[in-house]
Design an enzyme around this catalytic site. Structure first.
Site, PDB file in Angstrom:
ATOM      1  N   ASP A  38     -34.039 -30.850 -24.121  1.00 44.89           N
ATOM      2  CA  ASP A  38     -35.318 -31.687 -23.622  1.00 44.89           C
ATOM      3  C   ASP A  38     -34.614 -32.461 -22.511  1.00 44.89           C
ATOM      4  O   ASP A  38     -33.790 -33.402 -22.884  1.00 44.89           O
ATOM      5  CB  ASP A  38     -35.926 -32.435 -24.730  1.00 44.89           C
ATOM      6  CG  ASP A  38     -37.207 -33.059 -24.443  1.00 44.89           C
ATOM      7  OD1 ASP A  38     -37.423 -33.201 -23.400  1.00 44.89           O
ATOM      8  OD2 ASP A  38     -37.720 -33.699 -25.200  1.00 44.89           O
ATOM      9  N   ASP A  39     -35.051 -32.275 -21.303  1.00 50.04           N
ATOM     10  CA  ASP A  39     -34.413 -32.875 -20.136  1.00 50.04           C
ATOM     11  C   ASP A  39     -33.263 -32.767 -19.817  1.00 50.04           C
ATOM     12  O   ASP A  39     -32.487 -33.578 -19.270  1.00 50.04           O
ATOM     13  CB  ASP A  39     -34.787 -34.467 -20.436  1.00 50.04           C
ATOM     14  CG  ASP A  39     -36.359 -34.924 -20.361  1.00 50.04           C
ATOM     15  OD1 ASP A  39     -37.175 -33.987 -20.474  1.00 50.04           O
ATOM     16  OD2 ASP A  39     -36.396 -36.052 -20.739  1.00 50.04           O
ATOM     17  N   CYS A  78     -42.695 -31.535 -20.599  1.00 50.25           N
ATOM     18  CA  CYS A  78     -42.425 -30.987 -21.845  1.00 50.25           C
ATOM     19  C   CYS A  78     -43.725 -30.397 -22.454  1.00 50.25           C
ATOM     20  O   CYS A  78     -43.227 -28.875 -22.619  1.00 50.25           O
ATOM     21  CB  CYS A  78     -42.295 -32.141 -22.870  1.00 50.25           C
ATOM     22  SG  CYS A  78     -41.007 -33.323 -22.747  1.00 50.25           S
ATOM     23  N   ARG A  82     -42.886 -26.142 -22.921  1.00 53.26           N
ATOM     24  CA  ARG A  82     -43.164 -25.399 -24.345  1.00 53.26           C
ATOM     25  C   ARG A  82     -44.014 -24.496 -24.700  1.00 53.26           C
ATOM     26  O   ARG A  82     -43.851 -23.507 -25.581  1.00 53.26           O
ATOM     27  CB  ARG A  82     -43.051 -26.754 -25.317  1.00 53.26           C
ATOM     28  CG  ARG A  82     -41.706 -27.609 -25.168  1.00 53.26           C
ATOM     29  CD  ARG A  82     -41.924 -29.108 -25.913  1.00 53.26           C
ATOM     30  NE  ARG A  82     -40.731 -29.661 -25.300  1.00 53.26           N
ATOM     31  CZ  ARG A  82     -39.394 -29.526 -25.761  1.00 53.26           C
ATOM     32  NH1 ARG A  82     -39.402 -29.021 -26.880  1.00 53.26           N
ATOM     33  NH2 ARG A  82     -38.287 -30.491 -25.452  1.00 53.26           N
ATOM     34  N   LYS A 135     -38.346 -30.746 -31.941  1.00 53.86           N
ATOM     35  CA  LYS A 135     -39.553 -31.188 -31.218  1.00 53.86           C
ATOM     36  C   LYS A 135     -40.488 -30.258 -30.956  1.00 53.86           C
ATOM     37  O   LYS A 135     -40.276 -28.796 -30.661  1.00 53.86           O
ATOM     38  CB  LYS A 135     -39.092 -31.583 -29.979  1.00 53.86           C
ATOM     39  CG  LYS A 135     -40.207 -32.237 -29.171  1.00 53.86           C
ATOM     40  CD  LYS A 135     -39.612 -32.922 -27.829  1.00 53.86           C
ATOM     41  CE  LYS A 135     -40.916 -33.326 -26.931  1.00 53.86           C
ATOM     42  NZ  LYS A 135     -40.419 -33.872 -25.672  1.00 53.86           N
ATOM     43  N   HIS A 137     -44.505 -30.965 -29.958  1.00 53.23           N
ATOM     44  CA  HIS A 137     -45.202 -31.259 -28.738  1.00 53.23           C
ATOM     45  C   HIS A 137     -46.308 -30.601 -28.213  1.00 53.23           C
ATOM     46  O   HIS A 137     -46.314 -30.315 -26.906  1.00 53.23           O
ATOM     47  CB  HIS A 137     -44.000 -31.626 -27.481  1.00 53.23           C
ATOM     48  CG  HIS A 137     -44.729 -32.836 -26.897  1.00 53.23           C
ATOM     49  ND1 HIS A 137     -43.823 -33.465 -25.811  1.00 53.23           N
ATOM     50  CD2 HIS A 137     -45.614 -33.606 -26.889  1.00 53.23           C
ATOM     51  CE1 HIS A 137     -44.481 -34.339 -25.292  1.00 53.23           C
ATOM     52  NE2 HIS A 137     -45.666 -34.428 -26.015  1.00 53.23           N
ATOM     53  N   SER A 160     -42.654 -36.506 -28.368  1.00 53.98           N
ATOM     54  CA  SER A 160     -41.576 -37.010 -27.753  1.00 53.98           C
ATOM     55  C   SER A 160     -40.653 -38.044 -28.807  1.00 53.98           C
ATOM     56  O   SER A 160     -41.694 -38.839 -29.212  1.00 53.98           O
ATOM     57  CB  SER A 160     -41.528 -37.255 -26.286  1.00 53.98           C
ATOM     58  OG  SER A 160     -41.804 -36.130 -25.639  1.00 53.98           O
ATOM     59  N   HIS A 234     -33.789 -36.328 -24.048  1.00 54.61           N
ATOM     60  CA  HIS A 234     -34.659 -37.278 -23.741  1.00 54.61           C
ATOM     61  C   HIS A 234     -34.390 -38.500 -24.040  1.00 54.61           C
ATOM     62  O   HIS A 234     -34.013 -38.605 -25.444  1.00 54.61           O
ATOM     63  CB  HIS A 234     -36.075 -36.604 -24.255  1.00 54.61           C
ATOM     64  CG  HIS A 234     -37.307 -37.137 -24.003  1.00 54.61           C
ATOM     65  ND1 HIS A 234     -37.734 -38.520 -24.207  1.00 54.61           N
ATOM     66  CD2 HIS A 234     -38.342 -36.658 -23.170  1.00 54.61           C
ATOM     67  CE1 HIS A 234     -38.729 -38.717 -23.816  1.00 54.61           C
ATOM     68  NE2 HIS A 234     -39.290 -37.504 -23.098  1.00 54.61           N
ATOM     69  N   ASP A 286     -36.298 -27.439 -21.477  1.00 49.00           N
ATOM     70  CA  ASP A 286     -37.760 -27.386 -21.054  1.00 49.00           C
ATOM     71  C   ASP A 286     -37.926 -27.737 -19.718  1.00 49.00           C
ATOM     72  O   ASP A 286     -38.919 -27.261 -19.070  1.00 49.00           O
ATOM     73  CB  ASP A 286     -38.460 -28.133 -21.997  1.00 49.00           C
ATOM     74  CG  ASP A 286     -38.050 -29.717 -21.822  1.00 49.00           C
ATOM     75  OD1 ASP A 286     -37.033 -30.217 -21.353  1.00 49.00           O
ATOM     76  OD2 ASP A 286     -38.895 -30.478 -22.392  1.00 49.00           O
ATOM     77  N   ASN A 287     -36.984 -28.612 -19.054  1.00 47.53           N
ATOM     78  CA  ASN A 287     -37.197 -29.181 -17.672  1.00 47.53           C
ATOM     79  C   ASN A 287     -35.768 -29.620 -17.232  1.00 47.53           C
ATOM     80  O   ASN A 287     -35.038 -29.856 -18.162  1.00 47.53           O
ATOM     81  CB  ASN A 287     -38.321 -29.857 -17.475  1.00 47.53           C
ATOM     82  CG  ASN A 287     -38.742 -30.877 -18.481  1.00 47.53           C
ATOM     83  OD1 ASN A 287     -39.584 -31.180 -19.335  1.00 47.53           O
ATOM     84  ND2 ASN A 287     -37.674 -32.081 -18.393  1.00 47.53           N
ATOM     85  N   LYS A 307     -36.581 -33.769 -13.266  1.00 49.70           N
ATOM     86  CA  LYS A 307     -37.984 -33.782 -14.254  1.00 49.70           C
ATOM     87  C   LYS A 307     -39.178 -34.283 -13.402  1.00 49.70           C
ATOM     88  O   LYS A 307     -39.223 -35.136 -12.823  1.00 49.70           O
ATOM     89  CB  LYS A 307     -37.796 -34.339 -15.377  1.00 49.70           C
ATOM     90  CG  LYS A 307     -38.838 -34.618 -16.454  1.00 49.70           C
ATOM     91  CD  LYS A 307     -38.512 -35.382 -17.585  1.00 49.70           C
ATOM     92  CE  LYS A 307     -39.947 -35.571 -18.689  1.00 49.70           C
ATOM     93  NZ  LYS A 307     -39.470 -36.337 -19.976  1.00 49.70           N
TER      94      LYS A 307
END
Length: 467
Positions: A38-39, A78, A82, A135, A137, A160, A234, A286-287, A307
């Site tokens: 995540d991130d 996010c 996903r 996660k 989301h 998140s 994240h 994810d990004n 991001k």
């Protein structure tokens, strides 16, 4: 105490280094493990160039597997990203994006719709055991949770880790600069049952890892799909006691190095349970990095922005595929995307997809197995519901530009063109030198938009307040 993965055997190393291209028809149905950060920034791993973050397990995974250098998430934030990796469909198509609320929140009433087919749905229909750890989301209400989307089990937080922030927590950035789990009233779920609130985020990476390993070692008699989606890096950033103040990069580096440990545990468990040579593992994110959080955000390396943006730093991800004895080690510079995972996994698993299912992903198994090139030649870059840019081959054409956060969109009078093989940092506009490419990519974007049928929006509706 850090636990190192065992050294690869000489015999396996010989197979990995000198194996021949594999006939896809002869590949047995592999287990599939997707490790989704995540991130995480393109430049946050040692094997992708970071000078002070130590990632020995990921480095080894890259040496033994394939490092993809042009692999994209399907969205720069996010929730839509996903939705895309699990369904193989752009978020605009499955309704999981919005221009007003970019992701789902604890008061959101929507989620991934039941008619969407996920990787878990497809592989479960082919006899696979399926588990989601981490996660989610994609909707926190019961009807949207993983066990309603093809997963046999779920252990994780539904959105998140910075959400459900309590009113009496420190104001502004202080809650992130010196975070404590009780500042964020995030629930930890097992299947649909809340088992802890607030989740102890100090231990969450370790507990996700333990859950993943437990699933792997108890599934020797049945093929499986494991989706391990870390909350980190994240913000707010947390690590277990063993990974506090260990990295030269500070807290952010501590977080990445614990994720690297987690990857080592997963790979270790596959080896020790005798399943390594029949398991495809993907590691990606994810990004891009959340740059507005300064040193608590990551690095996109030489890529522009992070991001939230459709510049390369927002959507191009550090990506590694690993399948010892089947995929040849090396660096793959062809284009791939998280969108490609559903059709690729379905192909390898022998799972049948509905003939009328509209996908935005491709089966990239030829590139993985060495039997042909990646079929993906183009990538569409959406910010929420709007198409900002398109790539075909080495060229990327921007129609609108915008930083990830704290910026307004700039609709360009003339599209800006970048040659990403020459200029991955997107610094030098070459549109005037390639009017034919500008015309070709403009036409490609227009045809794409004309053919797109948006799904029912899911991110704007809110739960009615209790009166």
């Amino acid at each position: 105490m850090k636990i190192a993965a065992p050294f690869i055997t000489a015999a396996l190393l010989a197979v990995a280094l000198h194996g021949s291209p594999v006939n896809a028809e002869k590949v047995s149905r592999p287990n599939v493990v997707i490790i989704f950060c995540d991130d995480l920034g393109y430049g946050d791993l040692a094997c992708f160039g970071h000078p002070t973050i130590a990632t020995p397990n990921l480095d080894r995974m890259a040496r033994e597997g394939q490092k993809w250098t042009n692999f994209y998430a399907a969205a720069p934030v996010c929730t839509p990203s996903r939705a895309a990796i699990l369904t193989g469909r752009l978020p605009i198509r499955n309704g999981m994006c919005s221009d007003t609320r970019r992701v789902l929140f604890p008061d959101s009433a929507g989620g991934l719709q039941p008619e969407e087919i996920t990787i878990a749905d497809a592989l479960k229909s082919a006899g696979y055991a399926t588990a989601c750890v981490g996660k989610w989301h994609l909707g926190h209400l019961p009807q949207y949770l993983p066990t309603e989307q093809g997963f046999d089990s779920y252990f994780g937080i539904p959105y998140s880790n910075d959400m459900d922030r309590l009113a009496d927590s420190p104001k502004g950035r202080e809650a992130f600069l010196n975070p404590k789990p009780n500042y964020f009233n995030v629930p930890l779920l097992r299947d649909k049952q809340e088992i802890e609130r607030p989740a102890d985020q100090y231990t969450i990476t370790r507990r996700y890892t333990e859950e993943a390993v437990r699933f792997i070692v108890t599934r020797r008699s049945q093929p499986f799909f494991l989706y391990l989606a870390h909350n980190m890096p994240h913000v707010p950033l947390f690590t277990s006691e063993d990974y506090q103040e260990v990295s030269l990069r500070g807290l952010y580096g501590d977080v990445i190095e614990e994720i690297d440990w987690s990857v080592g545990q997963v790979i270790d468990s596959l080896r020790q349970s005798g399943q390594a040579e029949n398991t495809l593992v993907l590691f990606t994110s994810d990004n891009g990095p959340w740059l507005i959080f300064d040193q608590q955000g990551g690095s996109a390396g030489l890529l522009r922005e992070g991001k939230g943006s459709t510049w390369e730093g927002g959507m191009r991800e550090p990506t590694i595929f690993w399948w010892p004895g089947t995929i040849q080690p090396g660096v793959v510079r062809q284009i791939g995307s998280t969108l490609d995972m559903l059709p690729t996994c379905a192909r390898l698993a022998g799972a049948k997809l509905p003939k009328d299912l509209v996908l935005d992903g491709y089966d990239i198994s030829p590139a993985l197995l060495g039997t042909g090139p990646s079929p993906r030649e183009e990538m569409f870059f959406y910010r929420d519901t709007k198409l900002y840019a398109v790539r075909k081959g080495p060229f990327k054409l921007h129609f609108t530009t915008q930083a990830g956060y704290n910026d307004k969109p700039l609709v360009l009078d003339k599209p800006a063109l970048y040659h990403l093989e020459h200029d991955p940092s997107e610094k030098h506009d070459v549109a005037s030198r390639h009017p034919d490419v500008v015309a070709e990519l403009t036409k490609l974007a227009e045809e794409h938009k004309k053919a797109m049928v948006p799904g029912k929006p899911q991110l704007d509706e809110r739960i009615a307040p209790i009166r």
